[in-house]
Design an enzyme around this catalytic site. Structure first.
Site, mmCIF file in Angstrom:
data_model
loop_
_atom_site.group_PDB
_atom_site.id
_atom_site.type_symbol
_atom_site.label_atom_id
_atom_site.label_comp_id
_atom_site.label_asym_id
_atom_site.label_seq_id
_atom_site.Cartn_x
_atom_site.Cartn_y
_atom_site.Cartn_z
ATOM 1 N N ASP A 67 0.815 -1.217 0.000
ATOM 2 C CA ASP A 67 0.000 0.000 0.000
ATOM 3 C C ASP A 67 0.848 1.267 0.000
ATOM 4 O O ASP A 67 2.074 1.209 0.167
ATOM 5 C CB ASP A 67 -0.974 -0.009 1.194
ATOM 6 C CG ASP A 67 -0.297 -0.431 2.504
ATOM 7 O OD1 ASP A 67 0.941 -0.393 2.575
ATOM 8 O OD2 ASP A 67 -1.016 -0.777 3.448
ATOM 9 N N ASN A 136 -7.384 -2.924 14.198
ATOM 10 C CA ASN A 136 -8.775 -3.200 13.800
ATOM 11 C C ASN A 136 -8.882 -4.404 12.866
ATOM 12 O O ASN A 136 -9.931 -4.666 12.294
ATOM 13 C CB ASN A 136 -9.385 -1.959 13.127
ATOM 14 C CG ASN A 136 -8.653 -1.554 11.846
ATOM 15 O OD1 ASN A 136 -7.718 -2.243 11.424
ATOM 16 N ND2 ASN A 136 -9.072 -0.463 11.235
ATOM 17 N N HIS A 138 -7.096 -4.789 10.070
ATOM 18 C CA HIS A 138 -6.833 -4.534 8.647
ATOM 19 C C HIS A 138 -5.568 -5.228 8.170
ATOM 20 O O HIS A 138 -4.651 -5.479 8.935
ATOM 21 C CB HIS A 138 -6.853 -3.036 8.318
ATOM 22 C CG HIS A 138 -5.666 -2.240 8.750
ATOM 23 N ND1 HIS A 138 -5.718 -0.877 8.946
ATOM 24 C CD2 HIS A 138 -4.378 -2.588 9.011
ATOM 25 C CE1 HIS A 138 -4.514 -0.438 9.297
ATOM 26 N NE2 HIS A 138 -3.700 -1.454 9.350
ATOM 27 N N GLU A 143 -9.615 -1.862 5.335
ATOM 28 C CA GLU A 143 -10.259 -1.617 6.621
ATOM 29 C C GLU A 143 -11.475 -2.546 6.789
ATOM 30 O O GLU A 143 -11.953 -3.140 5.806
ATOM 31 C CB GLU A 143 -10.701 -0.147 6.701
ATOM 32 C CG GLU A 143 -9.566 0.872 6.522
ATOM 33 C CD GLU A 143 -8.637 1.012 7.732
ATOM 34 O OE1 GLU A 143 -8.432 0.039 8.480
ATOM 35 O OE2 GLU A 143 -8.107 2.122 7.920
HETATM 36 P P1 PGA Z 1 2.281 -1.710 12.736
HETATM 37 O O1 PGA Z 1 1.171 -1.649 11.598
HETATM 38 O O2 PGA Z 1 3.276 -2.753 12.305
HETATM 39 O O3 PGA Z 1 2.887 -0.332 12.728
HETATM 40 O O4 PGA Z 1 1.591 -2.061 14.007
HETATM 41 C C1 PGA Z 1 0.576 -2.814 11.159
HETATM 42 C C2 PGA Z 1 -0.542 -2.496 10.190
HETATM 43 O O5 PGA Z 1 -1.227 -1.473 10.353
HETATM 44 O O6 PGA Z 1 -0.754 -3.309 9.271
#
Ligand code: PGA
Length: 243
Positions: A67, A136, A138, A143
């Site tokens: 992304d 959450n 994702h 999302e």
């Molecule tokens: P993080 O993000 O490794 O910074 O916890 C993970 C994500 O949002 O996929």
């Protein structure tokens, strides 16, 4: 889903790096899907160290990132392009033309998404996809509520996601509201997936992931339907496991 339990973030980073290195050595032309965020930073550090000391080559590896933010210049320090250059690409021998991230600078973001999807298909799809997980649930920037049939698309970021990522920006207000992400179907086409989960803040999320059924309200749960997924998880992230 296979689960590899490790002690802490150091062990997780080591196990993740070894996992990737094994695949690169088995298949020097690996199509490697990459993730950003805090979790894979330790893995990237070890891949860079290994390249320096053991010389593992990425000359023939092709990469696709999950992304990118919409509306940020690639030169912006908070872009995922800049993150990847800083943590990995500037320190290994992967050729520039083999590196792919969706380009959030493009005027026609829909066209950019279709093109990205096409490039992944032309590369023969992803051999190994590295994933983190949002609080959450994702994956990429898919999302909760995203269709399991989704391809690379433009998303509106949840406020919780913008808040979680604000630490990578000079101020909260500068976190973009939109992003481009591989879709869930795109991710599920990967032949193999390795998901990294670390820390107490992800313990509830991990418990939900392992509780079973695939459900669009919790995107990562789709991995319960994937034939070749390994989750590497540390003790702190396992503390809310249902017994
Ligand atoms: P993080 O993000 O490794 O910074 O916890 C993970 C994500 O949002 O996929």
């Amino acid at each position: 889903m296979k689960i590899i339990k490790v002690k802490d973030y150091n062990e997780l980073s080591e196990a993740a790096a070894q996992f990737v290195l094994e695949r690169v050595k088995q298949n020097p032309k690996l199509v490697l899907g990459l993730a950003t965020g805090g979790t894979p930073e330790g893995m990237y550090k070890r891949l860079v160290d290994d390249h320096r000391t053991a010389g593992t080559s990425y000359k023939n590896v092709t990469t696709f990132n999950l992304d990118e933010y919409a509306g940020l210049k690639r030169t912006d320090e908070s872009s995922y392009y800049a993150y990847m250059r800083h943590h990995l690409f500037d320190h290994i021998d992967v050729p520039e033309e083999n590196i792919h991230l969706p380009n959030g600078e493009k005027e026609d973001l829909q066209a950019e998404c279709s093109e990205y999807e096409q490039l992944i298909k032309e590369a023969g799809n992803i051999d190994l996809q590295v994933l983190g997980i949002g609080g959450n649930g994702h994956i990429g920037f898919n999302e909760p509520g995203t269709s399991f049939d989704s391809l690379t698309h433009v998303v509106t970021l949840e406020e919780s996601t913008r808040k979680a990522n604000a630490r990578f920006f000079p101020s909260d207000a500068e976190v973009p509201t939109h992003a481009l992400t591989m879709g869930i179907e795109t991710i599920m086409r990967a032949k193999e997936i390795v998901m990294l989960i670390s820390g107490e803040s992800k313990a509830e999320t991990a418990a939900q992931l392992f509780s079973g059924e695939a459900n669009e309200n919790f995107p990562a749960s789709v991995l319960n339907n994937h034939p070749n997924t390994t989750v590497i998880i540390d003790e702190a992230a396992l503390t809310k496991m249902k017994k």
